[in-house]
Design a protein around this motif. Sequence first.
Motif, mmCIF file in Angstrom:
data_model
loop_
_atom_site.group_PDB
_atom_site.id
_atom_site.type_symbol
_atom_site.label_atom_id
_atom_site.label_comp_id
_atom_site.label_asym_id
_atom_site.label_seq_id
_atom_site.Cartn_x
_atom_site.Cartn_y
_atom_site.Cartn_z
ATOM 1 N N GLY A 94 1.807 -5.137 113.089
ATOM 2 C CA GLY A 94 1.571 -6.259 114.131
ATOM 3 C C GLY A 94 1.385 -7.782 113.406
ATOM 4 N N GLU A 95 0.690 -7.705 112.210
ATOM 5 C CA GLU A 95 0.332 -8.775 111.523
ATOM 6 C C GLU A 95 1.585 -9.316 110.391
ATOM 7 N N MET A 96 2.515 -8.271 110.178
ATOM 8 C CA MET A 96 3.658 -8.719 109.413
ATOM 9 C C MET A 96 4.765 -9.291 110.200
ATOM 10 N N THR A 97 5.914 -9.877 109.428
ATOM 11 C CA THR A 97 6.883 -10.649 110.139
ATOM 12 C C THR A 97 7.731 -9.582 110.376
ATOM 13 N N ALA A 98 8.659 -10.019 111.225
ATOM 14 C CA ALA A 98 9.906 -9.187 111.735
ATOM 15 C C ALA A 98 10.702 -8.718 110.558
ATOM 16 N N LEU A 99 10.741 -9.839 109.404
ATOM 17 C CA LEU A 99 11.555 -9.224 108.403
ATOM 18 C C LEU A 99 10.691 -8.499 107.526
ATOM 19 N N GLU A 100 9.560 -8.621 107.304
ATOM 20 C CA GLU A 100 8.568 -7.765 106.520
ATOM 21 C C GLU A 100 8.643 -6.414 107.122
ATOM 22 N N ASN A 101 8.702 -6.064 108.452
ATOM 23 C CA ASN A 101 8.550 -4.772 109.064
ATOM 24 C C ASN A 101 9.903 -4.193 108.588
ATOM 25 N N SER A 152 5.303 -10.282 114.156
ATOM 26 C CA SER A 152 5.831 -9.187 115.068
ATOM 27 C C SER A 152 5.081 -9.000 116.486
ATOM 28 N N LYS A 153 3.868 -9.162 116.364
ATOM 29 C CA LYS A 153 2.766 -8.898 117.415
ATOM 30 C C LYS A 153 3.198 -10.233 118.435
ATOM 31 N N PHE A 154 3.629 -11.240 118.049
ATOM 32 C CA PHE A 154 4.095 -12.345 119.017
ATOM 33 C C PHE A 154 5.669 -12.304 119.626
ATOM 34 N N LEU A 155 6.239 -11.212 119.277
ATOM 35 C CA LEU A 155 7.439 -10.897 119.899
ATOM 36 C C LEU A 155 7.595 -10.581 121.145
ATOM 37 N N SER A 156 8.540 -10.707 121.833
ATOM 38 C CA SER A 156 8.357 -10.021 123.443
ATOM 39 C C SER A 156 8.633 -8.552 123.289
ATOM 40 N N LEU A 163 12.973 -4.485 116.883
ATOM 41 C CA LEU A 163 12.665 -4.493 115.714
ATOM 42 C C LEU A 163 12.560 -3.251 115.337
ATOM 43 N N GLU A 164 11.856 -2.272 116.240
ATOM 44 C CA GLU A 164 11.691 -0.913 115.667
ATOM 45 C C GLU A 164 13.057 -0.065 115.360
ATOM 46 N N ILE A 165 14.000 -0.439 115.999
ATOM 47 C CA ILE A 165 15.278 -0.144 116.000
ATOM 48 C C ILE A 165 15.887 -0.259 114.594
ATOM 49 N N ALA A 166 15.778 -1.706 114.387
ATOM 50 C CA ALA A 166 16.134 -2.425 113.110
ATOM 51 C C ALA A 166 15.357 -1.660 111.916
ATOM 52 N N ARG A 167 14.144 -1.361 111.965
ATOM 53 C CA ARG A 167 13.109 -0.716 110.880
ATOM 54 C C ARG A 167 13.813 0.582 110.567
ATOM 55 N N ALA A 168 14.124 1.353 111.694
ATOM 56 C CA ALA A 168 14.498 2.789 111.476
ATOM 57 C C ALA A 168 15.849 2.788 110.865
ATOM 58 N N LEU A 169 17.091 1.698 111.346
ATOM 59 C CA LEU A 169 18.252 1.652 110.677
ATOM 60 C C LEU A 169 17.973 1.355 109.048
ATOM 61 N N ALA A 170 17.050 0.782 108.846
ATOM 62 C CA ALA A 170 16.676 0.157 107.449
ATOM 63 C C ALA A 170 16.695 1.719 106.445
ATOM 64 N N THR A 171 16.336 2.624 106.941
ATOM 65 C CA THR A 171 16.186 3.964 105.986
ATOM 66 C C THR A 171 17.607 4.417 105.814
ATOM 67 N N GLU A 172 18.612 4.068 106.518
ATOM 68 C CA GLU A 172 20.114 4.402 106.246
ATOM 69 C C GLU A 172 20.024 5.853 106.750
ATOM 70 N N PRO A 173 19.731 6.008 108.117
ATOM 71 C CA PRO A 173 19.698 7.406 108.657
ATOM 72 C C PRO A 173 21.032 7.985 108.792
ATOM 73 N N LYS A 174 21.187 9.223 108.694
ATOM 74 C CA LYS A 174 22.321 10.131 109.241
ATOM 75 C C LYS A 174 22.066 10.279 110.573
ATOM 76 N N LEU A 175 20.922 10.421 111.272
ATOM 77 C CA LEU A 175 20.612 10.410 112.722
ATOM 78 C C LEU A 175 19.450 9.673 113.063
ATOM 79 N N LEU A 176 19.564 8.842 114.020
ATOM 80 C CA LEU A 176 18.861 7.906 114.663
ATOM 81 C C LEU A 176 18.179 8.459 115.794
#
Length: 256
Positions: A94-101, A152-156, A163-176
């Motif tokens: 929550g205290e990190m920016t969206a980019l940092e997450n 991130s805590k100030f996002l809608s 943002l959670e989906i973007a962070r998950a995609l950052a791991t380059e998953p075979k399956l999301l």
Amino acid sequence: MTEETMLKIEGVNKRFGGLQALSNVGINIKKGQIYGLIGPNGAGKTTFFNVITGLYQPDTGTFELAGKPYSPSAPHEVAEAGIARTFQNIRLFGEMTALENVMVGRHIRTHQGVFGAIFRHAAARKEEAETRQRAQELLDFVGIGQFADRTSKFLSYGDQRRLEIARALATEPKLLALDEPAAGMNATEKLALRELLVKIKAEGKTVLLIEHDVKLMMGLCDRITVLEYGKPIAEGIPSDIQKNQAVIEAYLGGAH
């Protein structure tokens, strides 16, 4: 097993004390599909999801991801194997920016480690710049690139889900693997989520989805498995699932 199969799971059983939570559950997800898992409350959806992603250890079961056996013995090992998940309850820093997450999510695919972070040599600086660029690209992809520097805590609510989906995609998953991503969303946010998931599929990603919104699932998924009391009672394309009498009775209470 064909090369088209992304995730193949067979014979999963899980007991908690005297409760048989899962009984001989399996799924077979093809590459590029959006695959749904539905059922009434207490059907075992989240338990099965947690077994797949390493939070629970199964009593029995075989697991293959992209044609190779994998053991869901711990969440970080599952992530390294190529499965990224989100949770029903939002779990952002929550205290990190969206980019940092998103950059945090990327760390599993980086190589420089603690040594590079401390000494900041050229390779580490290059990797950090690439990680930052990729994180921004993912924020743009999910539609919140303009909020990269926002805490991130100030996002809608809807943007936190993105943002959670973007962070998950950052791991380059075979399956999301997404656990009720539409929970708490209004109709507009759900429509935007649907468009995002279609976009993710168009990029060649494979998605496993738990969701209570049956209308969303029927209009989005390629195939669906229905659980009741920890047992699979139906599997198939949405149009067949909607006509299945066992599903109508179990999931819809007998109402058409």
